[in-house]
Design an enzyme around this catalytic site. Structure first.
Site, PDB file in Angstrom:
ATOM      1  N   TYR A 133       0.531  -9.536  -6.497  1.00 13.25           N
ATOM      2  CA  TYR A 133      -0.570  -9.590  -5.533  1.00 13.25           C
ATOM      3  C   TYR A 133      -0.614 -10.957  -4.857  1.00 13.25           C
ATOM      4  CZ  TYR A 133      -5.295  -9.326  -3.649  1.00 13.25           C
ATOM      5  OH  TYR A 133      -6.369  -9.323  -2.811  1.00 13.25           O
ATOM      6  N   ILE A 134      -0.586 -10.941  -3.538  1.00 15.36           N
ATOM      7  CA  ILE A 134      -0.672 -12.204  -2.799  1.00 15.36           C
ATOM      8  C   ILE A 134      -2.142 -12.527  -2.576  1.00 15.36           C
ATOM      9  CG2 ILE A 134      -0.169 -13.368  -0.619  1.00 15.36           C
ATOM     10  CD1 ILE A 134       2.349 -11.806  -0.401  1.00 15.36           C
TER      11      ILE A 134
ATOM     12  N   GLU B 138       2.760  -4.147  -7.994  1.00 20.72           N
ATOM     13  CA  GLU B 138       3.383  -5.216  -7.219  1.00 20.72           C
ATOM     14  C   GLU B 138       2.651  -6.524  -7.470  1.00 20.72           C
ATOM     15  OE1 GLU B 138       3.257  -4.144  -3.097  1.00 20.72           O
ATOM     16  OE2 GLU B 138       5.242  -3.237  -3.130  1.00 20.72           O
TER      17      GLU B 138
ATOM     18  N   ARG C   1     -14.376  -1.138  14.836  1.00 23.24           N
ATOM     19  CA  ARG C   1     -14.694   0.193  14.312  1.00 23.24           C
ATOM     20  C   ARG C   1     -16.196   0.262  14.067  1.00 23.24           C
ATOM     21  NH1 ARG C   1     -10.028   2.219  10.192  1.00 23.24           N
ATOM     22  NH2 ARG C   1      -8.257   1.222  11.200  1.00 23.24           N
TER      23      ARG C   1
ATOM     24  N   ASN D 140       3.195   4.217   7.603  1.00 26.18           N
ATOM     25  CA  ASN D 140       2.289   5.309   7.901  1.00 26.18           C
ATOM     26  C   ASN D 140       2.956   6.218   8.920  1.00 26.18           C
ATOM     27  OD1 ASN D 140       0.051   4.406   6.285  1.00 26.18           O
ATOM     28  ND2 ASN D 140      -0.150   2.751   7.766  1.00 26.18           N
TER      29      ASN D 140
ATOM     30  N   LYS E 235      -1.027   0.300  -7.282  1.00 23.83           N
ATOM     31  CA  LYS E 235      -1.135   1.131  -6.088  1.00 23.83           C
ATOM     32  C   LYS E 235      -0.734   2.566  -6.348  1.00 23.83           C
ATOM     33  CE  LYS E 235       0.038  -2.297  -2.583  1.00 23.83           C
ATOM     34  NZ  LYS E 235       1.008  -2.545  -1.520  1.00 23.83           N
TER      35      LYS E 235
ATOM     36  N   ARG F 196       1.961   8.598  10.859  1.00 25.46           N
ATOM     37  CA  ARG F 196       0.981   9.320  11.684  1.00 25.46           C
ATOM     38  C   ARG F 196       0.516   8.381  12.783  1.00 25.46           C
ATOM     39  NH1 ARG F 196      -2.241   7.047   7.366  1.00 25.46           N
ATOM     40  NH2 ARG F 196      -3.329   5.361   8.390  1.00 25.46           N
TER      41      ARG F 196
END
Lengths: 494, 167
Positions: free
Chosen positions: A202-203, A200, A338, A290, A158, A292
């Site tokens: 990964y699941i 990390e 969306r 986040n 990431k 924002r």
């Protein structure tokens, strides 16, 4: 006291922010750009700042110019919306230097919480669970390979600056690692201008659940419960719902409390979102924060009745939160679809162009936040979000039913959209039962789009009509030019 | 009245036939009601159910339409032209596959060069458009016969990117 706001964003979110500003009696400003001189959102601003002569700049990405325009026009505050500079600490910094209020957290919060590596460290310190992974950033492939071997594949690489699903790659095994490591760094470098990554565990079958938080500058912080965002493609959310069908009330309270721990530890203020992954055993792990307003904030507004933009503005004003945690109740269920300009039949390839039609019914269970109307162009230089349909119901079952009716009533033309995909989701068993994970698209549905009964036949009828209309027209032209009949005949025979 | 028999084909599958002004889908006779509600917006009513569509393009006998938000590409054939096509297919005529840009954007990276062998599904290049990185993958197994773009080129929609000759 904020009396005017420069909305440093475009499309639906700028209209959304303007709506609340208007309600609060605040004057709004937006930019008229050369990329989108006829943008639909401009009609919702009280004042338009014309920057269209500057064809070298994407104004939404230029800290100095945005703040300078605010200063020149005597505007009190800047709202960055989402995307663009919304999580860039230099914007609040520059605002502070020039005496403009930034509607959002401090640059320090953005720097800390927006950096996934630092946020992770803070989470560990305040006892919020995180996934196994690298202690800090990884500077070489060799180092990455060593850590991946320790925690075991699959791992996810990431970007520390990442967001919106960009700059993330999964390496399934040792052989896959060099390719994915390079890809993650490249993407992070091109998109965020920062190629640092971490690793990390990964699941395989995670759920993505996030908590909406609100904090004021006096240390009060509450949460507005969670959103479920597991329907994604390429780590980008397509559809969200609130509340999450996966959580028991007990787990809901626990995750909410963990989100608040992070905010309290950092003195976080403004609106924010704390993202968690849930594994199949419903263990939750902090992923990132986040700093924002999120695209999907309306589902939270729909079930709690809180206007999140209003809260952001009040907090930026220095007001204390009037809402108490015990005031926040979940009422009903809400979905957000969306509606992107994307071709689902071509694996979600972007489909920019002119919107020839966008017909939306008025329904009491529908909130439609759009950045476009028919006749407007979806430019290829911005993201593909056209509109958001937020559909509610008293129960989840009822909301699904309402959504399935409403999505069939929305008519679009000229561009392709994600609507046929959503119709498919609504009829998929795992979704209906609420038992779905982020691998939903790969695992649970074979065909990405829904087809109505006899749809293919209807399409064939229309094609045949188009064909004959054309031939008849050629025939008519030919007759006018007095071409002999045998010419006609051969045309029809093809 | 049109005297010829017309067959509307999607891919290789006949969807609709017209003979003596009678429309048939499979064994069912259908009577569609097509109304142009406004310029290039149609409703197609079949068996009491309304569909909504637009004509995207018509070139010779190939017609692309969108119905209920999905795209369908048909060719309108006569019995003769269908026969001819089947014959051609039997001969196994195959040609190079030309891959064009599905949308305007920038080539971020090319992973192959001319002469390289590629497998079906292998990534050929990355096209960045609308803030997304799109992998362009090879639809067939074969060899790269021509590569028309290089890194950081800007490309238009439908611009030729790469030519793959089948194995």
């Amino acid at each position: 006291m904020i009396k005017s706001i420069l909305i440093a964003n475009r499309s639906e979110i700028s209209i959304r922010i303007a709506a609340t500003a208007k309600k609060m009696g605040i004057k709004t400003y937006m930019f008229l750009t050369h990329q989108e001189p006829n943008a639909y959102n401009l009609g919702f601003a009280d004042e338009v700042i014309d920057v269209s002569e500057d064809t070298f700049t994407n104004i939404y990405m230029n800290v100095e110019k945005i703040v300078q325009h605010a200063v020149n026009h005597n505007i009190d505050a800047i709202h960055p919306g989402y995307g663009f500079l919304s999580e860039n600490p230099f914007l609040p910094k520059e605002c502070e230097a020039k005496g403009v209020i930034f509607i959002g957290p401090s640059h320090d919060h953005i720097e800390k919480m927006g950096n996934k590596g630092v946020a992770r460290k803070i989470a560990v310190e305040c006892g919020v669970p995180v996934l196994e992974g690298s202690k800090g950033i990884i500077s070489s492939l060799g180092e990455g390979e060593k850590i991946a071997a320790e925690i075991g594949y699959p791992v996810i690489i990431k970007a520390v600056a990442g967001g919106g699903g960009k700059g993330m790659r999964v390496a399934a095994n040792k052989e896959d690692m060099p390719k994915q490591f390079k890809a993650a760094i490249n993407e992070a470098q091109t998109i965020f201008g920062n190629g640092t990554v971490f690793i990390e565990k990964y699941i395989m079958k995670p759920r993505h659940v996030e908590v909406q938080v609100l904090g004021d500058q006096k240390g009060n912080v509450i949460h507005l419960y969670e959103r479920e965002c597991s329907i994604q493609r390429k780590h980008q959310k397509l559809m969200e719902e609130a509340p999450s069908p996966a959580l028991t009330q007990e787990l809901r309270e626990k995750i909410g409390a963990d989100a608040l721990k992070l905010c309290k530890a950092t003195g976080y203020y403004s609106a924010g979102t704390v993202e968690f992954l849930l594994d199949e055993q419903n263990n939750h792990y902090f992923m990132e924060m986040n700093t924002r307003i999120q695209v999907e904030h309306p589902v939270t507004e729909a079930i709690t009745g809180v206007d999140i933009v209003e809260q952001q503005i009040r907090i930026a004003n220095g007001e204390a939160l009037q809402l108490k945690q015990e005031d926040i109740k979940i009422d009903g269920c809400a979905f957000e679809f969306r509606i992107n300009a994307e071709d689902v039949q071509a694996d979600f390839a972007p489909s920019s162009g002119i919107i020839e039609e966008l017909d939306v019914p008025k329904r009491k269970n529908l909130r439609f936040d759009t950045g476009y109307v028919a006749g407007k162009i979806v430019p290829a230089c911005y993201d593909s979000l056209v509109a958001k349909a937020i559909v509610t119901g008293k129960t989840r079952k009822e909301a699904i039913k309402n959504a399935s009716v409403i999505l069939r009533e929305i008519r679009t033309g000229g561009i392709k959209t994600t609507i046929p995909f959503f119709k498919k989701v609504l009829e998929t068993g795992s979704f209906v039962s609420g038992e779905y994970y982020t691998n939903f698209i790969q695992q649970d549905i074979e065909q990405l789009y829904h087809q109505e009964e006899d749809e293919q036949v209807a399409a064939a009828c229309l094609a045949l009509k188009a064909y004959f209309d054309e031939i008849d027209e050629i025939g008519a032209d030919a007759a006018r030019e007095e071409v002999r009949p045998w010419v006609m005949k051969s045309i029809i025979k093809g | 009245m049109r005297s010829d028999k017309f067959i509307v084909v999607e891919g290789t599958k006949p969807v609709l036939t017209l003979k003596s002004d009678k429309l048939q889908a499979g064994r069912d006779e259908i009577v569609p009601e097509i109304t142009e509600v406004s310029s290039n917006e149609f409703t197609i009513k079949i068996k009491g159910k309304e569909h909504f569509g637009e004509i995207v393009s018509l070139k010779q006998n190939v017609c692309t339409v969108n119905v209920n938000g999905n795209t369908y590409k048909f060719s309108i054939e006569t019995e003769k032209s269908l026969k001819r096509q089947k014959k051609l297919a039997k001969k196994g005529v195959s040609s190079n596959v030309k891959i064009t840009a599905p949308l305007p954007g920038t080539i971020l990276e090319t992973m192959v060069k001319e002469g390289d062998k590629v497998a079906k599904g292998e990534a050929l290049m990355i096209l960045e458009a609308m803030k997304m990185q799109n992998e362009i993958v090879s639809p067939i197994s074969g060899k790269v016969s021509r590569l028309m773009v290089s890194q950081s080129d800007t490309v238009l929609k439908d611009q030729l990117l790469i030519d793959i000759s089948p194995k």
